[in-house]
Enzyme design. Structure first.
Site, PDB file in Angstrom:
ATOM      1  N   TRP A   1       1.830   1.372  -6.806  1.00 15.06           N
ATOM      2  CA  TRP A   1       1.757   0.338  -5.764  1.00 15.06           C
ATOM      3  C   TRP A   1       2.764   0.704  -4.689  1.00 15.06           C
ATOM      4  O   TRP A   1       3.452   1.731  -4.826  1.00 15.06           O
ATOM      5  CB  TRP A   1       2.064  -1.039  -6.381  1.00 15.06           C
ATOM      6  CG  TRP A   1       1.251  -2.121  -5.711  1.00 15.06           C
ATOM      7  CD1 TRP A   1       1.666  -2.930  -4.688  1.00 15.06           C
ATOM      8  CD2 TRP A   1      -0.106  -2.466  -5.998  1.00 15.06           C
ATOM      9  NE1 TRP A   1       0.631  -3.765  -4.331  1.00 15.06           N
ATOM     10  CE2 TRP A   1      -0.459  -3.497  -5.110  1.00 15.06           C
ATOM     11  CE3 TRP A   1      -1.052  -2.001  -6.902  1.00 15.06           C
ATOM     12  CZ2 TRP A   1      -1.725  -4.086  -5.103  1.00 15.06           C
ATOM     13  CZ3 TRP A   1      -2.321  -2.579  -6.904  1.00 15.06           C
ATOM     14  CH2 TRP A   1      -2.645  -3.617  -6.010  1.00 15.06           C
ATOM     15  N   ASP A   2       2.857  -0.124  -3.657  1.00 16.49           N
ATOM     16  CA  ASP A   2       3.808   0.304  -2.610  1.00 16.49           C
ATOM     17  C   ASP A   2       5.260   0.049  -2.999  1.00 16.49           C
ATOM     18  O   ASP A   2       6.170   0.447  -2.285  1.00 16.49           O
ATOM     19  CB  ASP A   2       3.453  -0.265  -1.213  1.00 16.49           C
ATOM     20  CG  ASP A   2       3.340  -1.767  -1.160  1.00 16.49           C
ATOM     21  OD1 ASP A   2       3.633  -2.426  -2.170  1.00 16.49           O
ATOM     22  OD2 ASP A   2       2.952  -2.286  -0.087  1.00 16.49           O
TER      23      ASP A   2
ATOM     24  N   ASN B   1      -5.418 -11.647  -5.507  1.00 11.98           N
ATOM     25  CA  ASN B   1      -4.509 -11.382  -4.403  1.00 11.98           C
ATOM     26  C   ASN B   1      -5.237 -10.686  -3.259  1.00 11.98           C
ATOM     27  O   ASN B   1      -5.736  -9.561  -3.436  1.00 11.98           O
ATOM     28  CB  ASN B   1      -3.348 -10.495  -4.871  1.00 11.98           C
ATOM     29  CG  ASN B   1      -2.457 -10.065  -3.714  1.00 11.98           C
ATOM     30  OD1 ASN B   1      -1.779 -10.886  -3.110  1.00 11.98           O
ATOM     31  ND2 ASN B   1      -2.477  -8.781  -3.383  1.00 11.98           N
ATOM     32  N   GLU B   2      -5.323 -11.377  -2.135  1.00 11.67           N
ATOM     33  CA  GLU B   2      -5.739 -10.809  -0.838  1.00 11.67           C
ATOM     34  C   GLU B   2      -7.172 -10.323  -0.737  1.00 11.67           C
ATOM     35  O   GLU B   2      -7.528  -9.621   0.209  1.00 11.67           O
ATOM     36  CB  GLU B   2      -4.773  -9.685  -0.414  1.00 11.67           C
ATOM     37  CG  GLU B   2      -3.383 -10.228  -0.129  1.00 11.67           C
ATOM     38  CD  GLU B   2      -2.379  -9.198   0.382  1.00 11.67           C
ATOM     39  OE1 GLU B   2      -2.679  -7.998   0.324  1.00 11.67           O
ATOM     40  OE2 GLU B   2      -1.311  -9.616   0.829  1.00 11.67           O
TER      41      GLU B   2
ATOM     42  N   GLU C   1       3.515 -15.210   1.013  1.00  8.16           N
ATOM     43  CA  GLU C   1       4.104 -13.856   1.034  1.00  8.16           C
ATOM     44  C   GLU C   1       4.630 -13.561   2.417  1.00  8.16           C
ATOM     45  O   GLU C   1       3.909 -13.712   3.408  1.00  8.16           O
ATOM     46  CB  GLU C   1       3.052 -12.779   0.723  1.00  8.16           C
ATOM     47  CG  GLU C   1       2.757 -12.539  -0.711  1.00  8.16           C
ATOM     48  CD  GLU C   1       1.887 -11.286  -0.926  1.00  8.16           C
ATOM     49  OE1 GLU C   1       1.925 -10.354  -0.092  1.00  8.16           O
ATOM     50  OE2 GLU C   1       1.166 -11.268  -1.928  1.00  8.16           O
TER      51      GLU C   1
HETATM   52  C1  BMA Z   1       1.311  -7.841  -0.192  1.00  9.24           C
HETATM   53  C2  BMA Z   1       1.253  -7.866  -1.690  1.00  9.24           C
HETATM   54  C3  BMA Z   1       1.317  -6.527  -2.298  1.00  9.24           C
HETATM   55  C4  BMA Z   1       2.248  -5.610  -1.568  1.00  9.24           C
HETATM   56  C5  BMA Z   1       3.040  -6.315  -0.535  1.00  9.24           C
HETATM   57  C6  BMA Z   1       3.929  -5.422   0.284  1.00  9.24           C
HETATM   58  O1  BMA Z   1       0.099  -7.655   0.368  1.00  9.24           O
HETATM   59  O2  BMA Z   1       0.187  -8.621  -2.139  1.00  9.24           O
HETATM   60  O3  BMA Z   1       0.032  -5.991  -2.326  1.00  9.24           O
HETATM   61  O4  BMA Z   1       3.066  -4.962  -2.444  1.00  9.24           O
HETATM   62  O5  BMA Z   1       2.172  -6.954   0.327  1.00  9.24           O
HETATM   63  O6  BMA Z   1       3.176  -4.492   0.999  1.00  9.24           O
END
Ligand code: BMA
Length: 932
Positions: free
Chosen positions: A192-193, A465-466, A562
């Site tokens: 993941w990032d 998520n998203e 977020e």
């Molecule tokens: C959001 C999260 C993750 C990701 C974060 C930072 O979109 O849902 O997918 O790690 O951003 O990029």
């Protein structure tokens, strides 16, 4: 009947629950062998392949050391067989009509063999598999679980599909693997990032052998509603019994007993039913007078009383019992229209607990570890959740790319008052809608909801998520969008939703996050045109290019689930996994491989550059500045959103009721968005969160166009405040006395209210000559309550407003001349040691950061501003740390350190007296004070 008579080779432990037999087959009497048999080593269940190979010294270094995520990738490119042997010699057990092997978590694509005969297959690490072993058990048994390489399996499944399900692979900067969306497995395990690819393989939860005559209790679900007219809680208890597959009628007595008041409340039900698919549901009802129980509240709003609910199933020949703890509270997600006469102004989006509107303050939980076997570690979970509570948070979002958390996690959230926004484990990928995939998902969702639904902490379920945004905005879809829209609806609307609502009618289900909530549900395929709308539902907001210390960059949405920006963990965290050369700067190949956000290093530099000059900095100092930028950014955005609670704009935006920043924790040592690093150290952001999430917030903000200072006071629903005086002071950076001081008295401040307490042109706060030099000044606000229950007290820690980027102000700042007055230690009842450190400074010291080498512990505050005397407490579990050690190893950093210089040489070692009155140490290079 004593099932402990069952003999298991190699010390497996037998547990008797009630009278049914449950024998844990876990332990280290397992062996794991690679597909081509070239490697074979002892294995632990529960566990995982990376941990087993490391323990067996087949992996010679820590899996996170340097680039081992890449070097050790071979581990997940092959299959592995876990096997063990056990004996069943007890005739009574072998005579039981129901005998099952229960696998609580197999990761992931596996075939199970008992005595070399295939028993069944698994394809979902989130599913519990129960396999009938009646007449298959022998005196001596061999159990093998043959697990395929996740990388190979994901590729194989992707090739079997009729059309591609994107994205194929993770972005290049992740150093990841492809087609994770084919597997029902932690989505982050292919990278993941913020995390490495560590594609796990193993038996990550327990394996049990169970046997009984009639049935066992599996899950207890509760539906708790308040009846105003009866002044009572209606508690409906739904018990899921597992029985044999033979459909033999189950006859038993089920008792529910709730421990309230002096005498427990109790209800008996007679069970006389034929199991369908091996299960029976029994519903019992209890009326609980409101006077018998106290309300459960989220952290900051009240206490968290929990009551024991015990269920017993007695069939005459045996008993099965299970206890859970429940809380009495209501929780609702309010989505009413803001203005019924102007529907275009949108809908509210906030939670009410016990009819009280809650401002959701918190963060997002990523997996506790990238290795699933370590993600259930109870002390790590407790540390994270206690830190969550200590930072005045009341909500965490369990993000959809990890795992459903352990029972211990949800129990601890119940106990600490942390509300849970529970995503289902789907994130940033399209998913197949094949019958096999959906069937597996059905089991996953029903088992998960049934397992955790009774926890008072759970506030809302979300499908993914998203993916609403990703689908409608075609992040990954290249052609035929309609097909993917349909598949989206098939998974989240037609499959997940009815299961969630079937087992939990008490909480809302959102199809995605972010989403427009009710409006998305009404849209075709549940896909709103703009899931990121400011006037519906929740949003995710990232802005890496603007100066986030400017409040106008803050989201204007109803609920921001977020938002975040990266920072670097402290040096000592990196030192465990890197060489000195790796840490020569933040632009070494080591950092390139740890930075998974494309362009991330440049973003870090430009972010820090908004506030500070980046010259020839040490990595340690750059990491420190990055933490300041991150902390200041999230503080600015959160305070702006909290102030927005009291605002409704013409376009309908405003009334923000939630700020969950991205992200709470880390899975390894890397530049990420976290506020707590992988070693459990609080970054500066976490210390800041405690203040910007405090129930009483006094927040200064500059209206740039009118050059007016505004001060806003927020009092969350806790208690009314009496006789509060808010003091707003303007200071020149080089002066110790305020230039102006304005006192605003307030007689009462109602609970749950927002007040603009001051609006003043800057010209009235700064000297006339400052008109073009506002960078030479800063604002400090503080507040005192003269008549709180415990006598006059500061209402909050001071809050600061910088009128210009700090790099424009450094020339006005003075050497703060920090000294340590004394350090004293005290043993706490918990066994920890507390050090009280008294510092003093001649001028303001900004973002003062204390660290004591790599000693882990928590400060009462860190990253603080100080002028004059300042006392900080430091609590550590490390019993070998002494006052001497603290004096000799403590480093104090602040932003006035001149980055053009090398790290300062350290002053002569001082006396090691427990108390050092007013030490006159001269500071080398002015302001960075390093002892030793
Ligand atoms: C959001 C999260 C993750 C990701 C974060 C930072 O979109 O849902 O997918 O790690 O951003 O990029």
């Amino acid at each position: 009947m004593g099932w402990h008579l069952l003999a298991l080779v190699l010390s497996a432990i037998s547990i008797v629950r009630g009278n049914i037999a449950v024998i844990d087959l876990g332990g280290s009497h397992w062996t794991v062998t690679s597909e081509n048999k070239s490697i074979s080593t002892e294995a632990t269940v529960p566990g995982g392949i990376y941990s087993d190979l490391r323990r067996g010294n087949i992996l010679k270094e820590d899996v996170y050391y340097r680039d081992n995520d890449l070097k050790y990738r071979w581990v997940s490119k092959t299959g592995w067989t876990y096997s063990t042997e056990f004996e069943v010699t007890d005739k009574n057990f072998l005579a039981l009509p129901n005998q099952f092997l229960v696998f609580h978590g197999v990761d992931t694509i596996a075939t199970i063999y008992l005595n070399d005969k295939e028993l069944g297959k698994t394809d979902n690490m989130f599913v519990r598999y129960r396999v009938d072993v009646k007449d298959k058990l022998q005196a001596k048994n061999k159990l093998s679980i043959v697990i395929g390489s996740p990388i190979v399996e994901a590729d194989r499944i992707s090739k079997s599909l009729e059309h591609p399900v994107p994205p194929d692979c993770t972005p290049g900067s992740y150093n990841g693997e492809c087609h994770i969306n084919m597997l029902r497995k932690m989505q982050a395990s292919f990278a993941w990032d913020w995390g490495p690819a560590m594609p796990s393989v193993g038996i990550w939860k327990s394996v049990e052998l169970e046997g009984y005559h009639v049935a066992r209790i599996r899950d207890i679900l509760t539906d708790i509603t308040y009846h105003e007219d009866l002044k009572s809680w209606h508690l409906s208890v739904r018990v899921i019994l597992e029985a044999g597959l033979s459909q033999a009628v189950v006859k038993a007595k089920l008792t529910a007993e709730l421990a309230v008041g002096k005498k427990p409340l109790r209800v008996d039900s007679l069970v006389n039913a034929e199991p369908g698919h091996g299960e029976i549901e029994v519903v019992s009802t209890l009326m609980v007078p409101a006077s018998e129980v106290e309300l459960w509240w989220p952290n900051g709003y009240g206490e968290q009383p929990l009551y024991n609910l015990q269920i017993t199933l007695a069939s005459g020949v045996e008993m099965s019992t299970k206890s859970i703890k429940i809380g009495f509270r209501t929780v609702e997600l309010i989505q009413d229209h803001v203005d019924p006469n102007h529907l275009e102004k949108g809908r509210y989006f906030y939670f009410e607990v016990n009819k009280v509107p809650i401002y959701s303050k918190g963060s997002n939980l990523i997996p506790v570890d990238i290795l699933p076997e370590r993600s259930n570690n109870e002390s790590t979970i407790r540390d994270l959740l206690v830190s969550t509570k200590e930072a005045n948070m009341n909500m965490l979002r369990v993000w959809g790319g990890g795992v459903y958390m352990s029972d211990y996690f949800y129990e601890t959230c119940d106990e600490l008052g942390i509300l849970i926004w529970q995503d289902m484990m789907f994130a940033c990928n399209n998913y197949p809608a094949t019958p096999t995939f959906l069937q597996s998902v059905r089991s996953e969702i029903s088992q998960t909801v049934r397992r955790i639904q009774h926890h008072p902490c759970i506030a809302v379920w979300a499908g993914n998520n998203e993916m609403e945004g990703a689908t409608i905005q075609k992040w990954y879809i290249r052609e035929n969008p309609e097909l993917y829209y349909k598949e989206y609806a098939e998974l989240y609307v037609n499959t997940l939703k009815p299961i969630v609502l079937q087992y939990d009618p008490t909480r809302p289900y959102l199809t995605s996050s972010p989403t427009n909530g009710i409006e998305s549900e009404k849209a075709k395929y549940a896909l709103a045109d703009n899931p990121y709308s400011n006037i519906y539902g929740d949003t995710h907001n990232y802005d890496y290019y603007q100066n986030l210390w400017d409040p106008s960059t803050a989201p204007k949405s109803r609920f921001c689930s977020e938002f975040g920006i990266q920072s670097l963990p402290q040096l000592s965290t990196f030192q465990k996994v890197a060489t000195e050369a790796d840490l020569a700067s933040w632009r070494t190949p080591f950092f390139d491989s740890r930075q998974h956000l494309a362009g991330g290093t440049g973003i870090l530099e430009s972010s820090v550059g908004h506030q500070f000059e980046i010259g020839n900095l040490t990595l340690e100092y750059f990491a420190y500045l990055s933490q300041i930028y991150q902390a200041g950014a999230i503080k600015t955005i959160t305070e702006q959103m909290r102030r927005d609670k009291g605002v409704l704009r013409e376009d309908g935006s405003g009334h923000n009721m939630g700020a969950l920043y991205w992200q709470l924790n880390d899975v390894w040592q890397a530049p990420t968005w976290s506020s707590i690093d992988y070693d459990g150290n609080w970054k500066m952001l976490h210390y800041f969160a405690r203040k910007f999430f405090a129930p009483v917030l006094i927040s200064p903000v500059l209206n740039v166009s009118s050059r007016t200072l505004e001060v806003v006071l927020l009092n969350d629903p806790n208690r009314p405040l009496h006789n509060v005086t808010i003091v707003t002071e303007s200071y020149a950076w080089n002066d110790t006395r305020p230039f102006r001081s304005v006192k605003t008295p307030l007689v009462t401040v109602e609970s749950n209210s927002v007040h603009k307490v001051l609006t003043k042109p800057l010209s009235e706060l700064l000297p006339h000559s400052a008109h073009h030099h506002i960078a030479a000044y800063y604002i400090k606000v503080s507040a005192v309550e003269t008549t709180p229950p415990s006598g006059p007290a500061p209402l909050m820690e001071p809050n600061y407003l910088y009128l210009a980027p700090l790099k424009n102000s450094t020339k006005y700042m003075k050497d703060p001349e920090i000294k340590i007055r004394h350090v004293v230690s005290k043993k706490l009842a918990s066994g920890q040691t507390e050090f009280t450190i008294t510092l003093c400074s001649q001028h303001i010291s900004l973002f003062t950061w204390l660290s004591i080498d790599e000693v882990r512990g928590k400060y009462s505050d860190n990253g603080f501003n100080m002028m004059g005397d300042h006392e900080v407490r430091f609590v550590t579990d490390n019993s070998s740390v002494t006052v001497d050690y603290v004096l000799n190893h403590m480093t104090v950093m602040n932003v006035q350190f001149d980055p053009a210089h090398q790290k300062p040489t350290k002053p002569e070692q001082s006396s090691s007296a427990a108390t050092l009155p007013s030490m006159q140490w001269s500071l080398v290079l002015g302001v960075l004070l390093t002892l030793l």
